[in-house]
Write a protein that holds these residues in place. Sequence first.
Motif, PDB file in Angstrom:
ATOM      1  N   VAL A   1       8.386  48.878   7.681  1.00 58.83           N
ATOM      2  CA  VAL A   1       8.876  47.553   8.328  1.00 58.83           C
ATOM      3  C   VAL A   1       7.995  47.614   9.587  1.00 58.83           C
ATOM      4  O   VAL A   1       7.738  48.435  10.320  1.00 58.83           O
ATOM      5  CB  VAL A   1      10.356  47.954   8.673  1.00 58.83           C
ATOM      6  N   THR A   2       7.538  46.316   9.824  1.00 61.43           N
ATOM      7  CA  THR A   2       6.698  46.147  11.164  1.00 61.43           C
ATOM      8  C   THR A   2       6.776  44.818  11.594  1.00 61.43           C
ATOM      9  O   THR A   2       7.041  43.907  10.772  1.00 61.43           O
ATOM     10  CB  THR A   2       5.231  46.425  10.746  1.00 61.43           C
ATOM     11  N   HIS A   3       6.665  44.442  12.777  1.00 66.78           N
ATOM     12  CA  HIS A   3       6.561  43.051  13.391  1.00 66.78           C
ATOM     13  C   HIS A   3       5.115  42.745  13.740  1.00 66.78           C
ATOM     14  O   HIS A   3       4.823  41.536  14.104  1.00 66.78           O
ATOM     15  CB  HIS A   3       7.444  42.930  14.794  1.00 66.78           C
ATOM     16  N   ASP A   4       4.158  43.828  13.725  1.00 72.39           N
ATOM     17  CA  ASP A   4       2.797  43.522  14.184  1.00 72.39           C
ATOM     18  C   ASP A   4       1.728  43.313  12.984  1.00 72.39           C
ATOM     19  O   ASP A   4       1.663  43.808  11.856  1.00 72.39           O
ATOM     20  CB  ASP A   4       2.511  44.882  14.708  1.00 72.39           C
ATOM     21  N   PRO A   5       1.156  42.103  13.162  1.00 69.00           N
ATOM     22  CA  PRO A   5       0.282  41.560  12.036  1.00 69.00           C
ATOM     23  C   PRO A   5      -0.956  42.618  11.804  1.00 69.00           C
ATOM     24  O   PRO A   5      -1.413  42.649  10.842  1.00 69.00           O
ATOM     25  CB  PRO A   5      -0.267  40.175  12.556  1.00 69.00           C
ATOM     26  N   VAL A   6      -1.401  43.128  12.859  1.00 65.15           N
ATOM     27  CA  VAL A   6      -2.476  44.164  12.642  1.00 65.15           C
ATOM     28  C   VAL A   6      -2.030  45.340  11.683  1.00 65.15           C
ATOM     29  O   VAL A   6      -2.576  45.790  10.865  1.00 65.15           O
ATOM     30  CB  VAL A   6      -2.758  44.699  14.015  1.00 65.15           C
ATOM     31  N   ALA A   7      -0.723  45.900  11.980  1.00 60.81           N
ATOM     32  CA  ALA A   7      -0.103  47.043  11.149  1.00 60.81           C
ATOM     33  C   ALA A   7      -0.085  46.661   9.673  1.00 60.81           C
ATOM     34  O   ALA A   7      -0.541  47.256   8.803  1.00 60.81           O
ATOM     35  CB  ALA A   7       1.159  47.488  11.789  1.00 60.81           C
ATOM     36  N   ALA A   8       0.470  45.190   9.622  1.00 63.94           N
ATOM     37  CA  ALA A   8       0.415  44.706   8.134  1.00 63.94           C
ATOM     38  C   ALA A   8      -0.496  44.544   7.304  1.00 63.94           C
ATOM     39  O   ALA A   8      -0.577  44.608   6.302  1.00 63.94           O
ATOM     40  CB  ALA A   8       1.459  43.447   8.416  1.00 63.94           C
ATOM     41  N   SER A   9      -1.689  44.524   8.354  1.00 62.02           N
ATOM     42  CA  SER A   9      -3.161  44.135   7.485  1.00 62.02           C
ATOM     43  C   SER A   9      -3.664  45.550   6.745  1.00 62.02           C
ATOM     44  O   SER A   9      -4.474  45.346   5.805  1.00 62.02           O
ATOM     45  CB  SER A   9      -4.021  43.737   8.568  1.00 62.02           C
TER      46      SER A   9
ATOM     47  N   ARG B   1       0.257  44.775   0.229  1.00 59.51           N
ATOM     48  CA  ARG B   1       1.150  43.596   0.128  1.00 59.51           C
ATOM     49  C   ARG B   1       2.032  43.333   1.432  1.00 59.51           C
ATOM     50  O   ARG B   1       2.342  44.343   1.938  1.00 59.51           O
ATOM     51  CB  ARG B   1       2.008  43.914  -1.195  1.00 59.51           C
ATOM     52  N   VAL B   2       2.450  42.090   1.774  1.00 60.43           N
ATOM     53  CA  VAL B   2       3.366  41.693   2.367  1.00 60.43           C
ATOM     54  C   VAL B   2       4.461  40.983   2.223  1.00 60.43           C
ATOM     55  O   VAL B   2       4.431  39.845   1.358  1.00 60.43           O
ATOM     56  CB  VAL B   2       2.601  40.863   3.428  1.00 60.43           C
ATOM     57  N   LEU B   3       5.653  41.549   2.473  1.00 59.66           N
ATOM     58  CA  LEU B   3       6.830  40.970   1.970  1.00 59.66           C
ATOM     59  C   LEU B   3       7.515  40.341   3.384  1.00 59.66           C
ATOM     60  O   LEU B   3       7.792  41.135   4.117  1.00 59.66           O
ATOM     61  CB  LEU B   3       7.730  42.051   1.377  1.00 59.66           C
ATOM     62  N   LEU B   4       7.596  39.077   3.278  1.00 60.76           N
ATOM     63  CA  LEU B   4       8.305  38.426   4.265  1.00 60.76           C
ATOM     64  C   LEU B   4       9.575  37.893   4.225  1.00 60.76           C
ATOM     65  O   LEU B   4       9.934  37.142   3.116  1.00 60.76           O
ATOM     66  CB  LEU B   4       7.276  37.052   4.541  1.00 60.76           C
TER      67      LEU B   4
ATOM     68  N   VAL C   1      13.846  36.770   0.711  1.00 60.57           N
ATOM     69  CA  VAL C   1      12.394  37.023   0.532  1.00 60.57           C
ATOM     70  C   VAL C   1      11.872  35.400   0.575  1.00 60.57           C
ATOM     71  O   VAL C   1      12.116  34.612  -0.493  1.00 60.57           O
ATOM     72  CB  VAL C   1      12.066  37.693  -0.333  1.00 60.57           C
ATOM     73  N   VAL C   2      10.997  35.197   1.396  1.00 61.44           N
ATOM     74  CA  VAL C   2      10.372  33.970   1.705  1.00 61.44           C
ATOM     75  C   VAL C   2       9.006  33.770   1.104  1.00 61.44           C
ATOM     76  O   VAL C   2       8.281  32.642   0.996  1.00 61.44           O
ATOM     77  CB  VAL C   2      10.689  33.283   3.014  1.00 61.44           C
ATOM     78  N   ALA C   3       8.298  34.905   1.195  1.00 64.99           N
ATOM     79  CA  ALA C   3       6.878  35.031   0.902  1.00 64.99           C
ATOM     80  C   ALA C   3       6.708  36.395   0.171  1.00 64.99           C
ATOM     81  O   ALA C   3       7.235  37.409   0.947  1.00 64.99           O
ATOM     82  CB  ALA C   3       5.888  34.368   1.918  1.00 64.99           C
ATOM     83  N   ASP C   4       5.900  36.612  -0.642  1.00 59.33           N
ATOM     84  CA  ASP C   4       5.335  37.932  -1.064  1.00 59.33           C
ATOM     85  C   ASP C   4       4.058  37.893  -1.653  1.00 59.33           C
ATOM     86  O   ASP C   4       3.804  37.229  -2.462  1.00 59.33           O
ATOM     87  CB  ASP C   4       6.401  38.223  -2.388  1.00 59.33           C
ATOM     88  N   THR C   5       3.225  38.289  -0.600  1.00 61.28           N
ATOM     89  CA  THR C   5       1.436  38.133  -0.832  1.00 61.28           C
ATOM     90  C   THR C   5       0.775  39.472  -0.868  1.00 61.28           C
ATOM     91  O   THR C   5       1.109  40.127  -0.396  1.00 61.28           O
ATOM     92  CB  THR C   5       1.019  37.138   0.191  1.00 61.28           C
ATOM     93  N   PRO C   6      -0.245  39.211  -1.568  1.00 61.12           N
ATOM     94  CA  PRO C   6      -1.122  40.411  -1.494  1.00 61.12           C
ATOM     95  C   PRO C   6      -1.980  40.563  -0.297  1.00 61.12           C
ATOM     96  O   PRO C   6      -1.526  39.662   0.873  1.00 61.12           O
ATOM     97  CB  PRO C   6      -2.299  40.261  -2.927  1.00 61.12           C
ATOM     98  N   ARG C   7      -2.555  41.636  -0.168  1.00 62.75           N
ATOM     99  CA  ARG C   7      -3.070  41.927   1.236  1.00 62.75           C
ATOM    100  C   ARG C   7      -3.827  40.966   1.716  1.00 62.75           C
ATOM    101  O   ARG C   7      -4.718  40.277   1.307  1.00 62.75           O
ATOM    102  CB  ARG C   7      -4.355  43.055   0.920  1.00 62.75           C
ATOM    103  N   LEU C   8      -3.304  40.560   3.146  1.00 57.24           N
ATOM    104  CA  LEU C   8      -3.833  39.549   4.068  1.00 57.24           C
ATOM    105  C   LEU C   8      -4.538  40.021   5.133  1.00 57.24           C
ATOM    106  O   LEU C   8      -4.023  41.217   5.691  1.00 57.24           O
ATOM    107  CB  LEU C   8      -2.511  38.631   4.327  1.00 57.24           C
ATOM    108  N   GLY C   9      -5.236  39.107   5.900  1.00 60.70           N
ATOM    109  CA  GLY C   9      -6.006  39.653   7.117  1.00 60.70           C
ATOM    110  C   GLY C   9      -4.986  39.341   8.260  1.00 60.70           C
ATOM    111  O   GLY C   9      -3.903  38.629   8.184  1.00 60.70           O
ATOM    112  N   VAL C  10      -5.461  39.993   9.259  1.00 58.86           N
ATOM    113  CA  VAL C  10      -4.306  39.754  10.640  1.00 58.86           C
ATOM    114  C   VAL C  10      -4.117  38.142  10.769  1.00 58.86           C
ATOM    115  O   VAL C  10      -2.966  37.867  10.884  1.00 58.86           O
ATOM    116  CB  VAL C  10      -4.986  40.378  11.705  1.00 58.86           C
ATOM    117  N   ASP C  11      -5.153  37.218  10.978  1.00 60.22           N
ATOM    118  CA  ASP C  11      -4.819  36.085  11.403  1.00 60.22           C
ATOM    119  C   ASP C  11      -3.859  35.364  10.165  1.00 60.22           C
ATOM    120  O   ASP C  11      -3.101  34.628  10.809  1.00 60.22           O
ATOM    121  CB  ASP C  11      -6.285  35.258  11.398  1.00 60.22           C
ATOM    122  N   ARG C  12      -4.123  35.568   9.000  1.00 54.38           N
ATOM    123  CA  ARG C  12      -3.239  34.808   8.059  1.00 54.38           C
ATOM    124  C   ARG C  12      -1.758  35.461   8.008  1.00 54.38           C
ATOM    125  O   ARG C  12      -0.876  34.699   7.823  1.00 54.38           O
ATOM    126  CB  ARG C  12      -3.746  35.122   6.443  1.00 54.38           C
ATOM    127  N   ILE C  13      -1.577  36.803   8.258  1.00 56.94           N
ATOM    128  CA  ILE C  13      -0.274  37.130   8.629  1.00 56.94           C
ATOM    129  C   ILE C  13       0.303  36.495   9.834  1.00 56.94           C
ATOM    130  O   ILE C  13       1.482  36.211   9.646  1.00 56.94           O
ATOM    131  CB  ILE C  13      -0.191  38.577   8.736  1.00 56.94           C
TER     132      ILE C  13
END
Length: 253
Positions: free
Chosen positions: A205-213, A217-220, A226-238
């Motif tokens: 669990v994180t609130h930080d786009p840098v950590a999530a990058s 996978r990012v589960l939003l 669950v409103v989005a389930d996407t493969p690895r994303l860059g910081v800007d897209r997250i």
Amino acid sequence: MTKTMPLPAAVRVQELTRTYDVAGQPVHALAGVDATFVRGTFTAVMGPSGSGKSTLLQTAAGLDRPTSGRVFVGDTELSGLSETALTKLRRTKIGFVFQLFNLIGALSVEENITLPLRLSGARPDRRWLSEVVDRVGVTSLLQRRPSELSGGQQQRVAIARALAVRPDVVFADEPTGALDGQTASDVLALLRSIVDDHGQTIIMVTHDPVAASYADRVLLLADGRVVADTPRLGVDRIAAQLASLGRRQETAA
């Protein structure tokens, strides 16, 4: 044509709900979440405050009971377990890394790392422990107390403790939230390498786009769903996804 077999799941949640009573009113922290976390992957769970991300982590880790739905760790369904059996499973199959480390000040680093093994009555695998402490970079700190360590060092000890039992999955709750930027980057790189080099499964669990990058996978989540389930994303897209979700919530309010 060769058929590709699906990878086994470390954790699965099905129709997961968690409802709390607040001042006589039901609050739906989770509202029917379905998710599968494949072995050997790194997932970041994100969402605004109150979205249900921490509740998802706690119920999936067996720290909280869902109101309804099913949780599987490997092939074991948690809902059918007694409190004693659930405690044993958490000590042997699950590692947990907390934002504020949760180390015991009266124990040495080595004693903190081996504590889950002692509590479960398991005999330490010294070869594995040596590999773990070397991998997380705390070999020279084993006889120190937590108060003698920096925040980054304490988090490394917490990660070593989570790995000591060879868990099926490691849950991490804002593991870099109390760290400065460079130390956070070092810890995230360590988590990434544990997945890549050892096939560990991490749900963070994180609130930080840098950590999530750093995740595969990012589960939003929003409003317990669950409103989005996407493969690895860059910081800007997250960051853009989070901002878009925030704007939708403001419009809805």
